[in-house]
Design a protein around this motif. Structure first.
Motif, PDB file in Angstrom:
ATOM      1  N   LEU A  25       0.829  -1.206   0.000  1.00  0.00           N
ATOM      2  CA  LEU A  25       0.000   0.000   0.000  1.00  0.00           C
ATOM      3  C   LEU A  25       0.863   1.255   0.000  1.00  0.00           C
ATOM      4  CD1 LEU A  25      -2.884  -1.034   2.431  1.00  0.00           C
ATOM      5  CD2 LEU A  25      -2.972  -0.848  -0.068  1.00  0.00           C
ATOM      6  N   ASP A  26       1.971   1.226   0.725  1.00  0.00           N
ATOM      7  CA  ASP A  26       2.890   2.362   0.697  1.00  0.00           C
ATOM      8  C   ASP A  26       3.433   2.570  -0.713  1.00  0.00           C
ATOM      9  OD1 ASP A  26       2.520   2.691   3.406  1.00  0.00           O
ATOM     10  OD2 ASP A  26       4.376   1.662   3.977  1.00  0.00           O
ATOM     11  N   ALA A  27       3.730   1.470  -1.396  1.00  0.00           N
ATOM     12  CA  ALA A  27       4.257   1.550  -2.760  1.00  0.00           C
ATOM     13  C   ALA A  27       3.220   2.117  -3.719  1.00  0.00           C
ATOM     14  CB  ALA A  27       4.717   0.172  -3.230  1.00  0.00           C
ATOM     15  N   VAL A  28       1.941   1.796  -3.477  1.00  0.00           N
ATOM     16  CA  VAL A  28       0.872   2.337  -4.322  1.00  0.00           C
ATOM     17  C   VAL A  28       0.850   3.857  -4.233  1.00  0.00           C
ATOM     18  CG1 VAL A  28      -1.630   2.519  -4.615  1.00  0.00           C
ATOM     19  CG2 VAL A  28      -0.587   0.289  -4.220  1.00  0.00           C
ATOM     20  N   LEU A  29       0.888   4.385  -3.035  1.00  0.00           N
ATOM     21  CA  LEU A  29       0.833   5.835  -2.857  1.00  0.00           C
ATOM     22  C   LEU A  29       2.035   6.513  -3.514  1.00  0.00           C
ATOM     23  CD1 LEU A  29      -0.415   6.092   0.848  1.00  0.00           C
ATOM     24  CD2 LEU A  29      -1.744   6.306  -1.262  1.00  0.00           C
ATOM     25  N   GLN A  30       3.199   5.891  -3.410  1.00  0.00           N
ATOM     26  CA  GLN A  30       4.397   6.466  -4.019  1.00  0.00           C
ATOM     27  C   GLN A  30       4.301   6.417  -5.542  1.00  0.00           C
ATOM     28  OE1 GLN A  30       6.807   8.143  -2.535  1.00  0.00           O
ATOM     29  NE2 GLN A  30       7.772   8.539  -4.519  1.00  0.00           N
ATOM     30  N   ALA A  31       3.850   5.282  -6.074  1.00  0.00           N
ATOM     31  CA  ALA A  31       3.728   5.141  -7.527  1.00  0.00           C
ATOM     32  C   ALA A  31       2.694   6.108  -8.085  1.00  0.00           C
ATOM     33  CB  ALA A  31       3.356   3.701  -7.881  1.00  0.00           C
ATOM     34  N   ASN A  32       1.593   6.279  -7.363  1.00  0.00           N
ATOM     35  CA  ASN A  32       0.552   7.204  -7.807  1.00  0.00           C
ATOM     36  C   ASN A  32       1.081   8.639  -7.840  1.00  0.00           C
ATOM     37  OD1 ASN A  32      -1.102   4.992  -7.872  1.00  0.00           O
ATOM     38  ND2 ASN A  32      -2.389   5.612  -6.150  1.00  0.00           N
ATOM     39  N   LYS A  33       1.836   8.980  -6.804  1.00  0.00           N
ATOM     40  CA  LYS A  33       2.402  10.333  -6.734  1.00  0.00           C
ATOM     41  C   LYS A  33       3.358  10.571  -7.894  1.00  0.00           C
ATOM     42  CE  LYS A  33       4.622  13.519  -3.482  1.00  0.00           C
ATOM     43  NZ  LYS A  33       5.128  13.677  -2.090  1.00  0.00           N
ATOM     44  N   GLU A  34       4.205   9.606  -8.163  1.00  0.00           N
ATOM     45  CA  GLU A  34       5.174   9.738  -9.253  1.00  0.00           C
ATOM     46  C   GLU A  34       4.487   9.831 -10.610  1.00  0.00           C
ATOM     47  OE1 GLU A  34       7.757   6.409  -8.760  1.00  0.00           O
ATOM     48  OE2 GLU A  34       8.748   7.246  -6.975  1.00  0.00           O
ATOM     49  N   ALA A  35       3.310   9.195 -10.730  1.00  0.00           N
ATOM     50  CA  ALA A  35       2.566   9.216 -11.985  1.00  0.00           C
ATOM     51  C   ALA A  35       1.691  10.453 -12.127  1.00  0.00           C
ATOM     52  CB  ALA A  35       1.702   7.959 -12.093  1.00  0.00           C
ATOM     53  N   GLY A  36       1.656  11.291 -11.097  1.00  0.00           N
ATOM     54  CA  GLY A  36       0.851  12.501 -11.148  1.00  0.00           C
ATOM     55  C   GLY A  36      -0.625  12.274 -10.935  1.00  0.00           C
ATOM     56  N   ILE A  37      -0.988  11.143 -10.340  1.00  0.00           N
ATOM     57  CA  ILE A  37      -2.393  10.870 -10.036  1.00  0.00           C
ATOM     58  C   ILE A  37      -2.805  11.721  -8.833  1.00  0.00           C
ATOM     59  CG2 ILE A  37      -4.004   9.100  -9.202  1.00  0.00           C
ATOM     60  CD1 ILE A  37      -2.479   7.063 -10.829  1.00  0.00           C
ATOM     61  N   LEU A  63     -17.621  -4.973  -6.102  1.00  0.00           N
ATOM     62  CA  LEU A  63     -17.618  -4.021  -7.207  1.00  0.00           C
ATOM     63  C   LEU A  63     -17.136  -2.673  -6.687  1.00  0.00           C
ATOM     64  CD1 LEU A  63     -18.386  -3.045 -10.093  1.00  0.00           C
ATOM     65  CD2 LEU A  63     -20.705  -2.626  -9.202  1.00  0.00           C
ATOM     66  N   GLU A  64     -16.182  -2.097  -7.389  1.00  0.00           N
ATOM     67  CA  GLU A  64     -15.686  -0.760  -7.062  1.00  0.00           C
ATOM     68  C   GLU A  64     -15.899   0.146  -8.270  1.00  0.00           C
ATOM     69  OE1 GLU A  64     -11.684   1.013  -5.077  1.00  0.00           O
ATOM     70  OE2 GLU A  64     -11.370  -0.175  -6.890  1.00  0.00           O
ATOM     71  N   ILE A  65     -16.554   1.263  -8.051  1.00  0.00           N
ATOM     72  CA  ILE A  65     -16.765   2.233  -9.121  1.00  0.00           C
ATOM     73  C   ILE A  65     -15.813   3.397  -8.868  1.00  0.00           C
ATOM     74  CG2 ILE A  65     -18.436   3.692 -10.316  1.00  0.00           C
ATOM     75  CD1 ILE A  65     -20.645   1.870  -9.248  1.00  0.00           C
ATOM     76  N   GLY A  66     -14.720   3.427  -9.622  1.00  0.00           N
ATOM     77  CA  GLY A  66     -13.678   4.430  -9.439  1.00  0.00           C
ATOM     78  C   GLY A  66     -12.411   3.798  -8.891  1.00  0.00           C
ATOM     79  N   THR A  67     -11.482   3.428  -9.755  1.00  0.00           N
ATOM     80  CA  THR A  67     -10.265   2.715  -9.348  1.00  0.00           C
ATOM     81  C   THR A  67      -9.174   3.659  -8.875  1.00  0.00           C
ATOM     82  OG1 THR A  67     -10.760   1.147 -11.133  1.00  0.00           O
ATOM     83  CG2 THR A  67      -8.605   0.967 -10.077  1.00  0.00           C
ATOM     84  N   LEU A  68      -9.026   4.801  -9.586  1.00  0.00           N
ATOM     85  CA  LEU A  68      -7.901   5.711  -9.401  1.00  0.00           C
ATOM     86  C   LEU A  68      -6.603   4.912  -9.569  1.00  0.00           C
ATOM     87  CD1 LEU A  68      -7.699   8.783  -8.868  1.00  0.00           C
ATOM     88  CD2 LEU A  68      -7.190   8.238  -6.493  1.00  0.00           C
ATOM     89  N   GLY A  69      -5.729   4.896  -8.571  1.00  0.00           N
ATOM     90  CA  GLY A  69      -4.473   4.161  -8.695  1.00  0.00           C
ATOM     91  C   GLY A  69      -4.484   2.797  -8.056  1.00  0.00           C
ATOM     92  N   GLY A  70      -5.649   2.342  -7.604  1.00  0.00           N
ATOM     93  CA  GLY A  70      -5.767   0.982  -7.100  1.00  0.00           C
ATOM     94  C   GLY A  70      -5.576   0.803  -5.611  1.00  0.00           C
ATOM     95  N   TYR A  71      -5.431   1.897  -4.867  1.00  0.00           N
ATOM     96  CA  TYR A  71      -5.198   1.764  -3.417  1.00  0.00           C
ATOM     97  C   TYR A  71      -6.378   1.060  -2.739  1.00  0.00           C
ATOM     98  CZ  TYR A  71      -3.884   3.057   1.371  1.00  0.00           C
ATOM     99  OH  TYR A  71      -3.534   3.019   2.698  1.00  0.00           O
ATOM    100  N   SER A  72      -7.587   1.589  -2.929  1.00  0.00           N
ATOM    101  CA  SER A  72      -8.746   0.977  -2.281  1.00  0.00           C
ATOM    102  C   SER A  72      -9.056  -0.395  -2.875  1.00  0.00           C
ATOM    103  CB  SER A  72      -9.967   1.897  -2.377  1.00  0.00           C
ATOM    104  OG  SER A  72     -10.221   2.290  -3.708  1.00  0.00           O
ATOM    105  N   SER A  73      -8.725  -0.593  -4.154  1.00  0.00           N
ATOM    106  CA  SER A  73      -8.925  -1.912  -4.777  1.00  0.00           C
ATOM    107  C   SER A  73      -8.129  -2.975  -4.016  1.00  0.00           C
ATOM    108  CB  SER A  73      -8.474  -1.889  -6.231  1.00  0.00           C
ATOM    109  OG  SER A  73      -8.967  -0.776  -6.934  1.00  0.00           O
ATOM    110  N   ILE A  74      -6.901  -2.631  -3.662  1.00  0.00           N
ATOM    111  CA  ILE A  74      -6.046  -3.576  -2.942  1.00  0.00           C
ATOM    112  C   ILE A  74      -6.550  -3.780  -1.515  1.00  0.00           C
ATOM    113  CG2 ILE A  74      -3.714  -3.931  -2.033  1.00  0.00           C
ATOM    114  CD1 ILE A  74      -2.707  -2.451  -4.577  1.00  0.00           C
ATOM    115  N   CYS A  75      -6.987  -2.686  -0.871  1.00  0.00           N
ATOM    116  CA  CYS A  75      -7.564  -2.826   0.479  1.00  0.00           C
ATOM    117  C   CYS A  75      -8.718  -3.812   0.463  1.00  0.00           C
ATOM    118  CB  CYS A  75      -8.049  -1.467   0.982  1.00  0.00           C
ATOM    119  SG  CYS A  75      -6.745  -0.284   1.357  1.00  0.00           S
TER     120      CYS A  75
END
Length: 221
Positions: A25-37, A63-75
Motif C-alpha cells: 500500500l505504501d508503494a501504491v501511494l508512491q507510484a501514484n504520486k510519481e505518476a501525477g495521479i 464491485l468498485e466504481i472508481g479505481t484511481l491508482g488501485g489503493y482501495s482496490s487492494i484494500c
C-alpha cells in the motif's frame, strides 16, 4: 494548532497503533504520486475500514466504481476469500495502467479485474453477464452518484453492503441552492436512498488526514 493538524495527528496515532506497515500500500501511494495521479485515495484508516467491512460481510464478490491508482482496490482485495474477486471500473486509461501495475506488484493480479471505460457503459454489461456483488464501493464522479446507486441495486445480492465516499462535501451537502454539480449529485443520491424501500442507510461524518468529509453505509434488503 489548526484543526487539520489535530485531525492528521490523530490519524497518524491510530495508524501507528492499529495499522501494521504494508509495503504494498505504501508503494501504491508512491507510484501514484510519481505518476501525477491526484492524491485523493481513501486514507489508510479509511482503507482499513473498507477491508474490515468487506471481511465482516464475508464478501466474495466486490464491485468498485472508481479505481484511481488501485489503493482501495487492494484494500478490498485483501479481505477476499481465496476464490474471491474485485471488479473495479476506471474511465482514465493512464490511471488504470498505474493501478494495474500496483495491483500486480501487490500480488492481486488474479483477484482484481480493472474494466476500462465509462462506468455507465460498463455497469449494464456486468448486468448482462449475470454478475452480482456482495459489496459495492462507489467512489467516482459525484454527479453520477444517483445513476451509480440505481445500477448498484441491480447488481447487488440481497444483503449486499454499499459504501459511497465523499458525501459531505465539506458541509456543502446541506446547501439546498448549491450550483455545484458534485453537491447536487450527492444530494440526489441521498434523496434516492431516502425513497428506496430496499435499502437501509446511514451517513457518517469524518475528519482526518483527508480533512472533513464522510461516507454513506447502506445495506440492500
Amino acid at each position: 494548532m489548526t484543526e487539520l493538524n489535530v485531525w492528521k495527528n490523530v490519524d497518524d496515532y491510530f495508524m501507528d497503533k492499529l495499522l501494521p506497515e504494508n509495503e504494498h500500500l505504501d508503494a501504491v501511494l508512491q507510484a501514484n504520486k510519481e505518476a501525477g495521479i491526484p492524491e485523493i485515495d481513501v486514507s489508510p484508516t479509511q482503507g482499513k475500514l473498507l477491508y474490515l467491512l468487506a471481511k465482516i460481510k464475508g464478501a466474495a464478490t466486490i464491485l468498485e466504481i472508481g479505481t484511481l491508482g488501485g489503493y482501495s482496490s487492494i484494500c478490498l482485495a485483501q479481505a477476499l476469500p481465496k476464490e474471491g474477486k474485485v471488479v473495479t471500473l476506471e474511465i482514465n486509461e493512464e490511471y488504470a495502467l498505474v493501478a494495474q501495475q500496483n495491483i500486480e506488484r501487490a500480488g492481486y493480479k488474479e483477484q482484481v479485474e480493472i474494466i476500462l471505460g465509462n462506468a455507465l457503459d460498463s455497469l449494464p454489461n456486468l448486468k448482462k453477464a449475470g454478475h452480482l456483488f456482495d459489496f459495492i464501493f462507489i467512489d467516482a464522479d459525484k454527479p453520477n452518484n444517483p445513476a451509480y446507486l440505481k445500477w448498484a441495486l441491480k447488481l447487488a445480492h440481497p444483503g449486499a453492503i454499499i459504501i459511497a465516499d465523499n458525501v459531505v462535501r465539506n458541509g456543502a451537502v446541506t446547501d439546498e441552492i448549491s450550483e455545484d454539480e458534485r453537491v447536487r449529485g450527492v444530494q440526489q443520491f441521498i434523496d434516492l436512498l431516502k425513497e428506496e424501500p430496499r435499502i437501509e442507510a446511514t451517513a457518517i461524518q469524518t475528519v482526518g488526514v483527508k480533512g472533513y468529509d464522510g461516507f454513506v453505509l447502506a445495506i440492500v434488503n
